[in-house]
Design a protein around this motif. Structure first.
Motif, mmCIF file in Angstrom:
data_model
loop_
_atom_site.group_PDB
_atom_site.id
_atom_site.type_symbol
_atom_site.label_atom_id
_atom_site.label_comp_id
_atom_site.label_asym_id
_atom_site.label_seq_id
_atom_site.Cartn_x
_atom_site.Cartn_y
_atom_site.Cartn_z
ATOM 1 N N UNK A 104 0.821 -1.216 0.000
ATOM 2 C CA UNK A 104 0.000 0.000 0.000
ATOM 3 C C UNK A 104 0.853 1.264 0.000
ATOM 4 N N UNK A 105 1.874 1.258 0.855
ATOM 5 C CA UNK A 105 2.558 2.519 1.122
ATOM 6 C C UNK A 105 4.057 2.514 0.834
ATOM 7 N N UNK A 106 4.600 1.331 0.532
ATOM 8 C CA UNK A 106 6.013 1.276 0.193
ATOM 9 C C UNK A 106 6.887 1.836 1.299
ATOM 10 N N UNK A 107 7.826 2.709 0.935
ATOM 11 C CA UNK A 107 8.729 3.282 1.928
ATOM 12 C C UNK A 107 8.152 4.549 2.560
ATOM 13 N N UNK A 108 6.879 4.820 2.292
ATOM 14 C CA UNK A 108 6.236 5.995 2.881
ATOM 15 C C UNK A 108 5.082 5.538 3.769
ATOM 16 N N UNK A 109 5.441 4.773 4.784
ATOM 17 C CA UNK A 109 4.453 4.176 5.683
ATOM 18 C C UNK A 109 3.692 5.250 6.465
ATOM 19 N N UNK A 110 2.422 4.982 6.791
ATOM 20 C CA UNK A 110 1.663 5.920 7.625
ATOM 21 C C UNK A 110 2.343 6.111 8.981
ATOM 22 N N UNK A 111 2.337 7.337 9.459
ATOM 23 C CA UNK A 111 2.964 7.655 10.731
ATOM 24 C C UNK A 111 1.919 7.658 11.839
ATOM 25 N N UNK A 112 2.152 6.877 12.894
ATOM 26 C CA UNK A 112 1.248 6.854 14.036
ATOM 27 C C UNK A 112 1.542 8.070 14.904
ATOM 28 N N UNK A 113 0.552 8.940 15.050
ATOM 29 C CA UNK A 113 0.769 10.170 15.808
ATOM 30 C C UNK A 113 -0.529 10.662 16.435
ATOM 31 N N UNK A 114 -0.396 11.654 17.274
ATOM 32 C CA UNK A 114 -1.559 12.227 17.934
ATOM 33 C C UNK A 114 -2.567 12.714 16.910
ATOM 34 N N UNK A 115 -3.838 12.393 17.155
ATOM 35 C CA UNK A 115 -4.878 12.828 16.233
ATOM 36 C C UNK A 115 -4.940 14.336 16.093
ATOM 37 N N UNK A 116 -4.519 15.050 17.140
ATOM 38 C CA UNK A 116 -4.543 16.509 17.103
ATOM 39 C C UNK A 116 -3.584 17.069 16.067
ATOM 40 N N UNK A 117 -2.601 16.284 15.675
ATOM 41 C CA UNK A 117 -1.586 16.748 14.724
ATOM 42 C C UNK A 117 -1.874 16.326 13.291
ATOM 43 N N UNK A 118 -2.938 15.548 13.096
ATOM 44 C CA UNK A 118 -3.262 15.048 11.758
ATOM 45 C C UNK A 118 -4.151 16.061 11.041
ATOM 46 N N UNK A 119 -3.656 16.603 9.951
ATOM 47 C CA UNK A 119 -4.388 17.646 9.230
ATOM 48 C C UNK A 119 -5.445 17.076 8.288
ATOM 49 N N UNK A 120 -5.202 15.875 7.781
ATOM 50 C CA UNK A 120 -6.141 15.239 6.861
ATOM 51 C C UNK A 120 -7.393 14.815 7.631
ATOM 52 N N UNK A 121 -8.520 15.474 7.377
ATOM 53 C CA UNK A 121 -9.749 15.205 8.124
ATOM 54 C C UNK A 121 -10.240 13.770 7.941
ATOM 55 N N UNK A 122 -9.928 13.178 6.809
ATOM 56 C CA UNK A 122 -10.374 11.802 6.569
ATOM 57 C C UNK A 122 -9.661 10.812 7.480
ATOM 58 N N UNK A 123 -8.517 11.213 8.036
ATOM 59 C CA UNK A 123 -7.707 10.314 8.849
ATOM 60 C C UNK A 123 -7.598 10.750 10.305
ATOM 61 N N UNK A 124 -8.285 11.824 10.683
ATOM 62 C CA UNK A 124 -8.163 12.334 12.050
ATOM 63 C C UNK A 124 -9.219 11.684 12.939
ATOM 64 N N UNK A 125 -8.801 10.900 13.945
ATOM 65 C CA UNK A 125 -9.775 10.257 14.835
ATOM 66 C C UNK A 125 -10.406 11.268 15.778
ATOM 67 N N UNK A 126 -11.600 10.930 16.264
ATOM 68 C CA UNK A 126 -12.274 11.785 17.231
ATOM 69 C C UNK A 126 -11.457 11.881 18.511
ATOM 70 N N UNK A 127 -11.365 13.076 19.055
ATOM 71 C CA UNK A 127 -10.566 13.311 20.248
ATOM 72 C C UNK A 127 -11.455 13.664 21.433
ATOM 73 N N UNK A 128 -11.628 12.736 22.376
ATOM 74 C CA UNK A 128 -12.349 13.106 23.590
ATOM 75 C C UNK A 128 -11.566 14.189 24.335
ATOM 76 N N UNK A 129 -12.253 14.906 25.160
ATOM 77 C CA UNK A 129 -11.597 15.960 25.920
ATOM 78 C C UNK A 129 -10.538 15.368 26.851
ATOM 79 N N UNK A 130 -9.340 15.940 26.805
ATOM 80 C CA UNK A 130 -8.234 15.546 27.683
ATOM 81 C C UNK A 130 -7.733 14.124 27.458
ATOM 82 N N UNK A 131 -8.046 13.549 26.292
ATOM 83 C CA UNK A 131 -7.527 12.222 25.947
ATOM 84 C C UNK A 131 -6.902 12.307 24.559
ATOM 85 N N UNK A 132 -5.703 11.772 24.435
ATOM 86 C CA UNK A 132 -4.981 11.817 23.162
ATOM 87 C C UNK A 132 -5.156 10.487 22.428
ATOM 88 N N UNK A 133 -5.993 10.499 21.379
ATOM 89 C CA UNK A 133 -6.221 9.304 20.566
ATOM 90 C C UNK A 133 -5.297 9.353 19.354
#
Length: 410
Positions: free
Chosen positions: A338-367
């Protein structure tokens, strides 16, 4: 009778005798040919069967044609158990096999009007008849059977009650009324749970959440041994497989065998995980307190954990280990393709700009979610979309699939 007549008769007799002998020889040859043919065919079939048994061992995918894939599935999506990962797997299976997924009516959101007990009126008519139902609900077997095919496989998943309760507390402490008045202190809640617990609050997360999701009485006294025994038996009779979150891969091996699925049908990427900083450090003794407070869930989990390992033992430890290893290798290969040498980066949802990939963030919890680097895609736009589905959060995938269902039946 003249001499010529006698000689003619003898000649005819010799001819008839020769013909009879020739017929016997031909019959004998045909018999030998038939026997040899039958012997060769039996040898070939035996060889093929032996080869198939070796290739399609219990540790390999089921032989094609022996048993069709089960495509009618009810998955009871329980809270904080890894069920979002399972839902994603089922959504992708539905898309690959052009199946219909039942969705809630608009008034219910992405849940079947949870925490109300499931009712057929909660299902969007345009998504019926359905092959798969997997969104959150409070289980009601009688009502589910009305909307799902009679041969549906019923699956759910449980998680160790102490770790699940810590996750529930962290995730829902700003939503659940029972958790709000302890200033984020799990220790304070467990010191006097009856002081804070509100059994009739709208969001049922503060006690025996698994029991509640499964349709049981979350506040039945622990002394009511008959109810607990009967409820465990009821769950066992309703569900074809009860998965265990701590042994997710092993549970998928059982799922694959139960449903006669291929290896590709059970590949997944973990979704909806909390960052390490959002997990509470538990003081000694809290685990026992959480299990005691959630005594019904504890009974359920302990029973079905034993049941899971009994089923795994029936397959054989070596078989299960081999399948788990093959599955993990296939998952790595899928992500690589799928991604070759450009694997998806696991990171805080708050830092993901792509809305299609940003998980819901409960208050005070980092998903955590998966962020794609620029130009990360498969070999085609279709591949790109399929790869995105692997890492797409629950809310966005619900919207995409619901839109697909609406277009199909409009």
């Amino acid at each position: 009778m003249g001499t010529d007549d006698v000689e003619g008769e003898h000649s005819a007799h010799r001819i008839h005798s020769s013909v009879r002998q020739m017929k016997k020889k031909i019959c004998l040859v045909l018999l030998v040919v038939c026997m040899v043919t039958l012997l060769l065919r039996w040898t070939m079939e035996t060889s093929m069967e032996t080869s198939n048994l070796n290739f399609f061992s219990p540790c390999s995918q089921p032989s094609p044609g022996l048993k069709p894939k089960q495509t009618n599935v009810v998955f009871l999506k329980t809270h904080k158990t890894g069920s979002s990962t399972m839902q994603n797997l089922l959504f992708r299976f539905a898309e690959r096999h052009n199946l219909t997924v039942a969705f809630p009516i608009k008034e219910c959101g992405h849940l079947f009007c949870y925490p109300r007990s499931f009712n057929t009126s909660f299902v969007l008519p345009g998504t019926l008849p359905a092959n798969i139902i997997t969104n959150h609900m409070r289980f009601n077997h009688d009502e589910v059977r009305v909307v799902m095919p009679h041969n549906s496989a019923y699956i759910t998943i449980l998680r160790e009650p102490a770790s699940m309760f810590e996750s529930m507390f962290t995730y829902f402490k700003e939503i659940c009324e029972s958790f709000k008045n302890v200033n984020g202190s799990l220790e304070a809640f467990l010191k006097e749970p009856q002081r804070y617990y509100q059994p009739n609050e709208p969001f049922m997360a503060a006690r025996n959440a698994l029991t509640f999701d499964l349709g049981g009485d979350k506040d039945r006294p622990e002394t009511d041994a008959a109810y607990i025994r009967d409820f465990v038996a009821e769950v066992e009779s309703s569900f074809s497989l009860v998965m265990i979150a701590e042994y997710f891969d092993e549970s998928l091996v059982l799922l694959r065998h139960l449903l006669s699925w291929d290896l590709e049908d059970i590949l997944y990427v973990k979704l909806n995980m909390r960052a390490a900083g959002s997990k509470l450090s538990l003081a000694p003794g809290l685990t026992a307190k959480m299990r005691a407070w959630n005594y019904l869930d504890t009974k359920l989990y302990d029973h079905f954990n034993v049941s899971l390992w009994r089923q795994l033992a029936a397959l054989g430890p070596a078989c299960v280990a081999e399948e788990v290893s093959l599955m993990r290798q296939a998952q790595e290969s899928l992500m690589q393709s799928c991604f070759g040498d450009r694997m998806p980066q696991l990171r805080s949802g708050k830092l993901i700009k792509n809305k299609r990939l940003r998980p819901w963030q409960p208050r005070n919890v980092d998903i955590l979610g998966y962020d794609l680097l620029a130009n990360s895609h498969g070999s085609s736009s279709q591949d790109h979309e399929l790869c995105l589905k692997l890492i797409m959060p629950e809310g966005q995938y619900n919207e995409v699939l619901l839109d697909r269902e609406t277009q199909r039946f409009s």
